[in-house]
Motif scaffolding. Structure first.
Motif, mmCIF file in Angstrom:
data_model
loop_
_atom_site.group_PDB
_atom_site.id
_atom_site.type_symbol
_atom_site.label_atom_id
_atom_site.label_comp_id
_atom_site.label_asym_id
_atom_site.label_seq_id
_atom_site.Cartn_x
_atom_site.Cartn_y
_atom_site.Cartn_z
ATOM 1 N N GLU A 1 -8.121 2.034 -3.190
ATOM 2 C CA GLU A 1 -7.042 1.048 -3.345
ATOM 3 C C GLU A 1 -6.991 0.583 -4.785
ATOM 4 O O GLU A 1 -7.969 0.668 -5.520
ATOM 5 C CB GLU A 1 -7.298 -0.173 -2.452
ATOM 6 N N LYS B 1 -18.486 -4.816 1.958
ATOM 7 C CA LYS B 1 -17.342 -5.347 2.710
ATOM 8 C C LYS B 1 -17.668 -5.732 4.145
ATOM 9 O O LYS B 1 -17.054 -6.634 4.707
ATOM 10 C CB LYS B 1 -16.207 -4.315 2.719
ATOM 11 N N GLU C 1 -4.261 7.027 6.927
ATOM 12 C CA GLU C 1 -4.772 7.966 5.927
ATOM 13 C C GLU C 1 -6.081 8.616 6.301
ATOM 14 O O GLU C 1 -6.838 8.138 7.156
ATOM 15 C CB GLU C 1 -4.830 7.329 4.539
ATOM 16 N N GLU C 2 -6.303 9.712 5.640
ATOM 17 C CA GLU C 2 -7.513 10.526 5.791
ATOM 18 C C GLU C 2 -8.756 9.679 5.514
ATOM 19 O O GLU C 2 -8.767 8.868 4.593
ATOM 20 C CB GLU C 2 -7.373 11.644 4.731
ATOM 21 N N VAL D 1 -7.452 -3.502 7.129
ATOM 22 C CA VAL D 1 -7.814 -2.085 7.129
ATOM 23 C C VAL D 1 -8.779 -1.808 8.275
ATOM 24 O O VAL D 1 -9.771 -2.519 8.434
ATOM 25 C CB VAL D 1 -8.478 -1.693 5.792
ATOM 26 N N LYS E 1 0.844 -1.198 0.000
ATOM 27 C CA LYS E 1 0.000 0.000 0.000
ATOM 28 C C LYS E 1 0.879 1.248 0.000
ATOM 29 O O LYS E 1 0.507 2.266 -0.574
ATOM 30 C CB LYS E 1 -0.933 -0.002 1.202
ATOM 31 N N LYS F 1 -4.024 1.176 7.870
ATOM 32 C CA LYS F 1 -3.895 0.024 6.961
ATOM 33 C C LYS F 1 -2.542 -0.659 7.139
ATOM 34 O O LYS F 1 -1.507 -0.001 7.082
ATOM 35 C CB LYS F 1 -3.998 0.481 5.496
ATOM 36 N N MET G 1 -12.235 9.125 3.978
ATOM 37 C CA MET G 1 -13.001 9.714 2.863
ATOM 38 C C MET G 1 -14.440 9.248 2.995
ATOM 39 O O MET G 1 -14.684 8.060 3.216
ATOM 40 C CB MET G 1 -12.467 9.219 1.512
ATOM 41 N N GLU H 1 -18.756 3.826 -2.445
ATOM 42 C CA GLU H 1 -17.658 3.157 -3.139
ATOM 43 C C GLU H 1 -18.127 2.517 -4.431
ATOM 44 O O GLU H 1 -19.263 2.066 -4.547
ATOM 45 C CB GLU H 1 -17.061 2.076 -2.239
HETATM 46 P P1 AMP Z 1 -8.929 -1.386 1.224
HETATM 47 O O1 AMP Z 1 -8.455 -2.777 1.558
HETATM 48 O O2 AMP Z 1 -7.854 -0.383 1.144
HETATM 49 O O3 AMP Z 1 -9.863 -1.379 0.069
HETATM 50 O O4 AMP Z 1 -9.897 -0.961 2.409
HETATM 51 C C1 AMP Z 1 -11.008 -1.755 2.772
HETATM 52 C C2 AMP Z 1 -12.220 -0.891 2.965
HETATM 53 O O5 AMP Z 1 -11.976 0.073 3.997
HETATM 54 C C3 AMP Z 1 -12.582 -0.073 1.749
HETATM 55 O O6 AMP Z 1 -13.336 -0.772 0.823
HETATM 56 C C4 AMP Z 1 -13.351 1.062 2.390
HETATM 57 O O7 AMP Z 1 -14.661 0.658 2.696
HETATM 58 C C5 AMP Z 1 -12.616 1.292 3.668
HETATM 59 N N1 AMP Z 1 -11.608 2.349 3.481
HETATM 60 C C6 AMP Z 1 -10.324 2.194 3.098
HETATM 61 N N2 AMP Z 1 -9.688 3.384 3.022
HETATM 62 C C7 AMP Z 1 -10.599 4.321 3.376
HETATM 63 C C8 AMP Z 1 -10.549 5.752 3.504
HETATM 64 N N3 AMP Z 1 -9.436 6.437 3.303
HETATM 65 N N4 AMP Z 1 -11.677 6.366 3.895
HETATM 66 C C9 AMP Z 1 -12.805 5.680 4.155
HETATM 67 N N5 AMP Z 1 -12.915 4.341 4.053
HETATM 68 C C10 AMP Z 1 -11.824 3.654 3.670
#
Ligand code: AMP
Ligand code: GLY
Length: 426
Positions: free
Chosen positions: A284, A215, A186-187, A154, A104, A144, A189, A193
């Motif tokens: 991601e 998810k 991270e911030e 995450v 990441k 993460k 958001m 999605e």
């Molecule tokens: P990832 O494995 O990075 O996709 O993260 C898993 C899930 O966490 C994502 O599908 C989002 O629902 C949530 N997520 C990840 N990053 C963020 C972010 N910066 N802000 C809000 N939700 C996030």
């Protein structure tokens, strides 16, 4: 030609199913495969998906014309590099390109360098520095694990305590092993999605129909994150305008960035986007087809998947038309009792044939054969898929299919596609 699919999940079952419809497909092999695909592919046990030499040897023995690498682990382990070195065409990114999912920190740094919209972040190797940053930024905030953690590394922390706890869990208790020796903070958001899986030959990138995953384990998006409890496509949030903006600001730039970095990216690139009030921003990138998204996207693909994959490998995607059918597809994941935490195994599954007879598809993931019976052997056991003219019809048909299947302590979400239905009702 003979085709080899690597992996054992519902994504690979879907790939085998779609590849088997190609006019170019002769015999299909799967390593290790699963019982669901056994009537379409010969499943081969005893070859590890991380043993590149053994995979190449098998491909040579079986005269494979196309190898398709499903999961992130063999991709980040260089399976495609090994096939290519042996002169075997393989679909998927090489190891250096799969780093976009494997780290990441790499992927965030790449986005920063090439101005690709994503959440603001910092990378830490020291727990104390991470905690200091969290205290300065405040909650909500997202933590993460850097490396691969099967979609579970995450933590979206709504409070400061949760965020600090997440650092202790990942860096102190090593909840995700070495994947957590670096963390990205991270911030947060907010927005809806959308998953945009894309075909790319390293120069041209073509999005598939937009889809949406679910998810969290429970209805109303409650409970811990999972690998994904259901999906649908097309996702109305992925409007033509949004996709055009994503193409211009995210997809074209990232493919060019990877080329400039000497990491030419071929295969399927999965862009997980947050649709914010400032436009689409990257949550991601994954180096592979998403699961469960693949289970709803590929049923809507009209083109011959072998032809599209060969065009990606051969750098001919610009000359290839990728066609989609109208209509919608919905997938409900049925999971084992306890998942995403410790779960049961070995429980008999009944009703798959009845479900298929009623017009649904069932893509298997965590299943095995034991004494001639189909039993559970993984957290996400199977996906029940329905295709229909619209999302609402597909949802109803998918849940009617779910009703026909049972195993002990099976659980599933009851609100798959609720965002789409809310949008359509507006
Ligand atoms: P990832 O494995 O990075 O996709 O993260 C898993 C899930 O966490 C994502 O599908 C989002 O629902 C949530 N997520 C990840 N990053 C963020 C972010 N910066 N802000 C809000 N939700 C996030
Ligand atoms: N559905 C999310 C993923 O495949 O990573």
């Amino acid at each position: 030609m003979n085709i080899l699919v690597i992996g054992s999940g519902a994504r690979e079952h879907t790939l085998v199913w779609k590849l088997s419809q190609s006019k170019h497909a002769d015999k299909i092999y799967a390593v290790p495969g699963n019982p669901g695909m056994a009537d379409l592919a010969e499943c081969i046990d005893g070859v590890s998906i991380t043993d590149n030499a053994a995979l190449v040897k098998l491909a040579q023995e079986k005269n494979i014309g196309l190898a398709v690498v499903g999961p992130e682990v063999p991709l980040t382990n260089g399976a495609v590099d090994a096939f290519a070195a042996a002169g075997i065409k393989a679909f998927g990114p090489v190891q250096a390109a799969a780093e976009i999912e494997g780290s990441k920190a790499f992927s965030k740094d790449l986005m920063k360098r090439y101005n690709i919209p994503t959440a603001k972040y910092e990378v830490f190797t020291e727990a104390q520095a991470a905690k200091d940053y969290i205290k300065a930024e405040g909650a909500p905030i997202v933590i993460k694990a850097d490396g691969l953690a099967a979609g579970k590394g995450v933590i979206v922390a709504m409070t400061m305590d949760e965020a600090i706890g997440a650092i202790d869990e990942i860096m102190g208790d090593k909840a995700f092993g070495s994947a957590g020796s670096r963390v990205v903070v991270e911030e947060f958001m907010s927005g809806e999605e959308v998953s945009v899986l894309c075909f790319t030959d390293g120069k041209t990138i073509i999005p598939m129909v937009p889809s949406q995953d679910h998810k969290r384990v429970n209805d109303n998006d409650e409970g811990p994150n999972t690998g994904g409890m259901g999906a649908y496509a097309p996702a109305p949030v992925g409007t033509p305008e949004l996709l055009a903006q994503a193409q211009k600001e995210i997809l074209d730039p990232v493919i060019k960035a990877m080329e400039q970095e000497g990491r030419l990216y071929k295969g399927c690139l999965y862009a997980g986007l947050m649709v914010t009030d400032r436009g689409p921003r990257v949550v991601e990138f994954n180096a592979r087809f998403g699961d469960p998204e693949t289970q709803v996207v590929l049923p809507l693909l009209d083109s011959d998947l072998v032809e599209v994959m060969l065009a990606c490998i051969d750098g001919k995607l610009a000359e290839t038309e990728v066609k989609w059918s109208n209509g919608a597809a919905v997938c409900i994941v049925m999971a084992a009792g306890g998942y995403p935490r410790a779960y049961n195994k070995g429980d008999e599954i009944t009703g798959v044939a009845e479900c298929e007879k009623a017009g649904n598809m069932v893509f298997q993931a965590g299943t095995a054969m034991k004494d001639g019976k189909l039993v559970t052997c993984g957290g996400r056991v199977l996906g029940v898929i329905a295709k229909a003219d619209g999302i609402k019809e597909a949802v109803d048909k998918a849940y009617a299919g779910v009703d026909k299947i049972s195993f002990k302590d099976a659980h599933f979400r009851h609100d798959i596609a609720h965002w789409a239905l809310e949008r359509l009702n507006k």
